[in-house]
Design an enzyme around this catalytic site. Sequence first.
Site, PDB file in Angstrom:
ATOM      1  N   HIS A  53      -3.825  -5.188   0.244  1.00 33.01           N
ATOM      2  CA  HIS A  53      -3.292  -5.597   1.482  1.00 33.01           C
ATOM      3  C   HIS A  53      -3.349  -7.394   1.578  1.00 33.01           C
ATOM      4  O   HIS A  53      -4.165  -7.794   1.950  1.00 33.01           O
ATOM      5  CB  HIS A  53      -4.097  -5.264   2.639  1.00 33.01           C
ATOM      6  CG  HIS A  53      -3.843  -3.722   2.959  1.00 33.01           C
ATOM      7  ND1 HIS A  53      -2.879  -3.225   3.812  1.00 33.01           N
ATOM      8  CD2 HIS A  53      -4.439  -2.482   2.337  1.00 33.01           C
ATOM      9  CE1 HIS A  53      -3.013  -1.767   3.892  1.00 33.01           C
ATOM     10  NE2 HIS A  53      -3.744  -1.446   3.064  1.00 33.01           N
ATOM     11  N   GLU A  81      -1.341  -9.317   3.108  1.00 35.75           N
ATOM     12  CA  GLU A  81      -1.401  -9.815   4.461  1.00 35.75           C
ATOM     13  C   GLU A  81      -2.945 -10.099   5.239  1.00 35.75           C
ATOM     14  O   GLU A  81      -2.846 -11.236   6.153  1.00 35.75           O
ATOM     15  CB  GLU A  81      -0.618  -9.042   5.549  1.00 35.75           C
ATOM     16  CG  GLU A  81      -1.602  -7.691   5.797  1.00 35.75           C
ATOM     17  CD  GLU A  81      -1.620  -6.429   4.735  1.00 35.75           C
ATOM     18  OE1 GLU A  81      -1.129  -6.603   3.817  1.00 35.75           O
ATOM     19  OE2 GLU A  81      -1.868  -5.417   5.336  1.00 35.75           O
ATOM     20  N   CYS A  95       0.889  -1.259  -0.038  1.00 38.36           N
ATOM     21  CA  CYS A  95       0.065   0.048  -0.100  1.00 38.36           C
ATOM     22  C   CYS A  95       1.067   1.350   0.058  1.00 38.36           C
ATOM     23  O   CYS A  95       1.512   1.471  -1.003  1.00 38.36           O
ATOM     24  CB  CYS A  95      -0.910  -0.112   1.171  1.00 38.36           C
ATOM     25  SG  CYS A  95      -2.536   1.014   0.683  1.00 38.36           S
TER      26      CYS A  95
HETATM   27  N1  GLN Z   1      -1.913   6.407   2.560  1.00 40.57           N
HETATM   28  C1  GLN Z   1      -2.144   5.813   1.457  1.00 40.57           C
HETATM   29  C2  GLN Z   1      -3.597   5.914   0.855  1.00 40.57           C
HETATM   30  O1  GLN Z   1      -4.532   6.340   1.552  1.00 40.57           O
HETATM   31  C3  GLN Z   1      -1.665   4.533   1.886  1.00 40.57           C
HETATM   32  C4  GLN Z   1      -2.813   3.764   2.641  1.00 40.57           C
HETATM   33  C5  GLN Z   1      -2.285   2.253   3.117  1.00 40.57           C
HETATM   34  O2  GLN Z   1      -1.053   2.136   3.219  1.00 40.57           O
HETATM   35  N2  GLN Z   1      -3.180   1.447   3.723  1.00 40.57           N
HETATM   36  O3  GLN Z   1      -3.632   5.735  -0.312  1.00 40.57           O
END
Ligand code: GLN
Length: 540
Positions: free
Chosen positions: A510, A512, A384
């Site tokens: 994600h 994970e 992310c």
């Molecule tokens: N802050 C980033 C976004 O909103 C990444 C979010 C995250 O790592 N879950 O896109």
Amino acid sequence: MSAAKYIFVTGGVTSSLGKGIISASLGMLLQARGFKVTIQKFDPYINIDPGTLNPYEHGECYVTNDGAETDLDLGHYERFLNVSTSQANNITTGRIYNNVITKERQGEYLGKTVQVIPHITDEIKRNIYLLGESGEYDFIITEIGGSVGDIESLPFIEAVRQVKWDLGANNALVIHLTLIPYLKAAKELKTKPTQHSVKELLSYGVQPDILVCRTEMPLPQDIRKKLALFCNVHLNSVIEAIDADTIYDVPILMRKERLDERVLSKLKLQSKSEPDLEHWKDFLGKLKNPIEEVTIGLVGKYVTLPDAYKSIVEAFVHAGARNDCRVNLKWISSEEINNETVSTIFKGLDGILVAPGFGERGMEGKIEAIRYIRENKIPFFGICLGMQCAVIEFARHVVGLADASSTELNPKTKHPVIDLMEAQKKITAKGGTMRLGAYACKLKKSSKAAQAYGEGSIHERHRHRYEFNNAYLERIEEAGLKAVGINPDSNLVEVVELKDHPWFIGVQYHPELRSTVMNPHPLFVGFVEASVKYKKSLTV
Ligand code: GLN
């Protein structure tokens, strides 16, 4: 089986005794006997969901396929049971009140005074029965957050009392998890806090059927007898939950204590079979007898609270076992990383994961970390925000866009290679408004990601507002960072991979969140494998 059976798990004496792990372990044992099980958690706080909480408050926010932002215990449920959960599996006081107040405004209670009993408790019960009514499950295990005696959890305990009364002892039971402290000076295990906690439960009209007792020492027979006598439970329903080396031992320990048998006999059920724990034991065998060992750096912002990255930590446990490899994690605060410190901080690491996160704090450290990782060809996994930082780093140092950034980090950047998603631009409310839940992604056949997955069509869970800006796609790809995973509906870039690097993968989603004991996530498995190879390449 015609109707679902309901098992409630309450906690007493202190918080953090591991109700989630006990619930997940019991669920797994029942599942291993051929039953269909789901686990739900009630959280007594007023937030509608934990999505707006700082990870320091409540640990990781776990996201389900249907895009619910939930408590991290749901991660344990999925990891142990290998089945997906949904919004219905996590309900807070805030959500209950919100539903009741919405109904009141719609005139559903016209003429009535809306009260905690029966309106709030009815709404709690509706949410308990909802999962059972689907007909999908033999067992609904409901974990009640907080400890008995907390003002906030009272309506939930009252709802448990009513459900027991409504359904009768053959259809609902209560497991109370407590602590039996060991007093070193007296060399004694103490039962009094548990007695008090059960008295408290009794004062709300709830008699626990089974006591699960967290303890550092084995529970001798006389202590078990005392607990049974004072707490009105059968002697064989006093279950020892001794501290374990790993949470994955707990189902085996609960099996030894016959927790599953006690539950079945109290609910007057015949088991379909003895629990089949072969796979689980294989996993434990591999986990405890590794052949290889690697150290992986985890670069993040919330490193003082490992619960903030719970699913990542557990995904490494699963992937390590699959590779017969012990994975040591080294927590690194991204704020400490800069041009001068990076080589010392990363010394001895066999792979580096740059973690998800929000806000600009620590982001420059992540970008600097990735420069070093890319140049030194260390295995890299960006999740992310970690993926977004990899794109920024590459745009700055390889494509030559010195000012490249994310508009999250620098709203005025000339080169917003990561930008707010179009759909996000009009949104101002913060709760439940990110791009959430599972989305499809198509992987390029030749990519390392596709090789790891063994397929080209995947679904992964998301939680973000920003995205790869496709206006820069061509330039970035030409320079060597390839977009190898694309959402087929929106064209959003979901996976990037660096050419000419042993293992450099960044994912917007994600992974994970989908790693379980039975199905370790392929990218974590691939990353650990690459780290083992990298380590070996340095020693030959
Ligand atoms: N802050 C980033 C976004 O909103 C990444 C979010 C995250 O790592 N879950 O896109």
